[in-house]
Motif scaffolding. Sequence first.
Motif, mmCIF file in Angstrom:
data_model
loop_
_atom_site.group_PDB
_atom_site.id
_atom_site.type_symbol
_atom_site.label_atom_id
_atom_site.label_comp_id
_atom_site.label_asym_id
_atom_site.label_seq_id
_atom_site.Cartn_x
_atom_site.Cartn_y
_atom_site.Cartn_z
ATOM 1 N N GLY A 86 1.085 -1.159 -0.094
ATOM 2 C CA GLY A 86 0.027 -0.114 -0.296
ATOM 3 C C GLY A 86 0.752 1.468 -0.141
ATOM 4 O O GLY A 86 0.639 1.934 -0.403
ATOM 5 N N ASN A 136 -12.284 -4.868 -3.765
ATOM 6 C CA ASN A 136 -11.314 -3.924 -4.581
ATOM 7 C C ASN A 136 -11.784 -2.544 -4.132
ATOM 8 O O ASN A 136 -10.861 -2.227 -3.490
ATOM 9 N N TYR A 139 -10.157 -3.219 -0.544
ATOM 10 C CA TYR A 139 -8.896 -2.603 -0.308
ATOM 11 C C TYR A 139 -8.597 -0.829 -0.874
ATOM 12 O O TYR A 139 -7.294 -0.665 -0.147
ATOM 13 N N ALA A 140 -9.068 -0.438 -1.738
ATOM 14 C CA ALA A 140 -8.538 0.594 -2.409
ATOM 15 C C ALA A 140 -8.319 1.617 -1.270
ATOM 16 O O ALA A 140 -7.459 2.249 -0.989
ATOM 17 N N ASN A 143 -5.166 1.247 -0.532
ATOM 18 C CA ASN A 143 -4.088 1.576 -1.846
ATOM 19 C C ASN A 143 -3.375 0.479 -1.987
ATOM 20 O O ASN A 143 -2.666 0.522 -2.472
ATOM 21 N N LEU A 144 -4.604 -1.058 -2.387
ATOM 22 C CA LEU A 144 -4.503 -1.314 -2.932
ATOM 23 C C LEU A 144 -5.505 -2.228 -3.648
ATOM 24 O O LEU A 144 -6.838 -1.755 -3.991
ATOM 25 N N TYR A 145 -5.258 -2.962 -4.867
ATOM 26 C CA TYR A 145 -6.056 -3.607 -5.872
ATOM 27 C C TYR A 145 -5.619 -5.223 -5.816
ATOM 28 O O TYR A 145 -4.671 -5.404 -6.135
ATOM 29 N N ASN A 249 0.061 -2.297 -5.458
ATOM 30 C CA ASN A 249 -0.118 -1.123 -4.687
ATOM 31 C C ASN A 249 -1.312 -0.325 -5.974
ATOM 32 O O ASN A 249 -1.193 -0.219 -6.903
ATOM 33 N N ASN A 250 -2.004 0.120 -5.585
ATOM 34 C CA ASN A 250 -3.287 0.781 -6.706
ATOM 35 C C ASN A 250 -2.987 1.551 -7.520
ATOM 36 O O ASN A 250 -3.406 1.731 -8.578
ATOM 37 N N TRP A 253 -1.320 0.086 -10.464
ATOM 38 C CA TRP A 253 -2.118 -0.560 -11.135
ATOM 39 C C TRP A 253 -3.043 0.579 -11.810
ATOM 40 O O TRP A 253 -3.012 -0.350 -13.262
ATOM 41 N N LYS A 254 -2.939 0.931 -11.434
ATOM 42 C CA LYS A 254 -3.835 2.297 -12.441
ATOM 43 C C LYS A 254 -2.865 2.363 -13.932
ATOM 44 O O LYS A 254 -2.812 3.136 -14.307
ATOM 45 N N GLN A 261 -1.921 -5.287 -17.448
ATOM 46 C CA GLN A 261 -3.096 -5.521 -17.179
ATOM 47 C C GLN A 261 -3.665 -7.154 -16.905
ATOM 48 O O GLN A 261 -4.226 -7.851 -16.056
#
Length: 362
Positions: A86, A136, A139-140, A143-145, A249-250, A253-254, A261
């Motif tokens: 995170g 999710n 989790y967000a 700061n997790l995905y 780590n969100n 990921w983005k 992805q």
Amino acid sequence: MKRRQFLQAATVGAASTAVAAPAIAQSMPELKWRLQSGFPKSLDTIYGAAEVIAKYVSEATDGKFQIQPFASGEIVGTPQVADAVGNGTIEMGHTCSYYYFGKDPTFSLGTAAPFGFNARQQNAWLYHGGGNDLLNEFYAKHNLYGMPAGNTGVQMGGWFRKEIKTVQDLQGLKIRIAGIAGMVLAKLGAVPQQIPGGDIYPSLERGTIDAAEWVGPYDDEKLGFSKVAPYYYYPGFWEGGPSIHLFINNAKWKELPKAYQAILTTAAGYANNDMLAKYDARNPAALRRLLGAGTQLRPFSQDIMEAAFKATNEVYDEVSAKNADFKKAIDSIKAFRNEEYLWFQVAEYAYDTFMVRARARG
């Protein structure tokens, strides 16, 4: 073709190539990420899923996306993996969501809800019952995905230094157990202990704890629990089909290209099925070896199962009253579970019951 036309065509072709090349390069950048596992390398099936993910991501990207797996403790300890992902210390973690129960009880439900799903139902909820999207959302906030990247199948109830015949036998029993299942057993008089896998054996050997649950025969044999606790109970009603999560780590990921992805999601999905298949293939022989070496296999009594089921629903109600994220997830799990068992009692249960009896008849 006239010289002027040829030059014009060549110019257009060169221009299109100049535009296309950077676009391709942009979509396939060279990345090197670190993946911290929550498990030691000695547990080749559950740790091995991290290696499977890394292998397929590398091969699918011609080596441009490199993921280096690390065993538990090599960067951070298992209890710190979620925080490390995170806050960006590492990009990824492969671990059990319920290890982070202390941060929020909702983390428990990412792995398994006591008296929840079996492995197939767990995957059905995550992939097609809205479970992964719902988790999710939670989790967000950290700061997790997350995505499922492993499943052990129904786990064993654990290793006990003494026989457990009634609910009364659980009074004061110190047992290593993770997540919300500890709250359930506490209601029955046990004293839950959250101890990393590598510390379970010495704790049992010294008598610091009276019992411990881990996964199942294949892993439990490797960890040597049968040498210090002779009674092996089943089933692990708190983990009917537990998921192991890939946490990313969100923000990272983005930032990933859509192609990466998709590749990462596919690799995690393969690891999810592969781990379950490996355990199903390896557990029977391991159980035979354990029994041959003197392990005493015991079922939890109906009395204990009924008391645990009642305590579980009380815990769900109590936590739901205080935690909206937990309530949203457990309500979804209960509703989906009830629908699944409407179908499973018709098909899987009827078939499996017949086959188990047929096997017993020889």
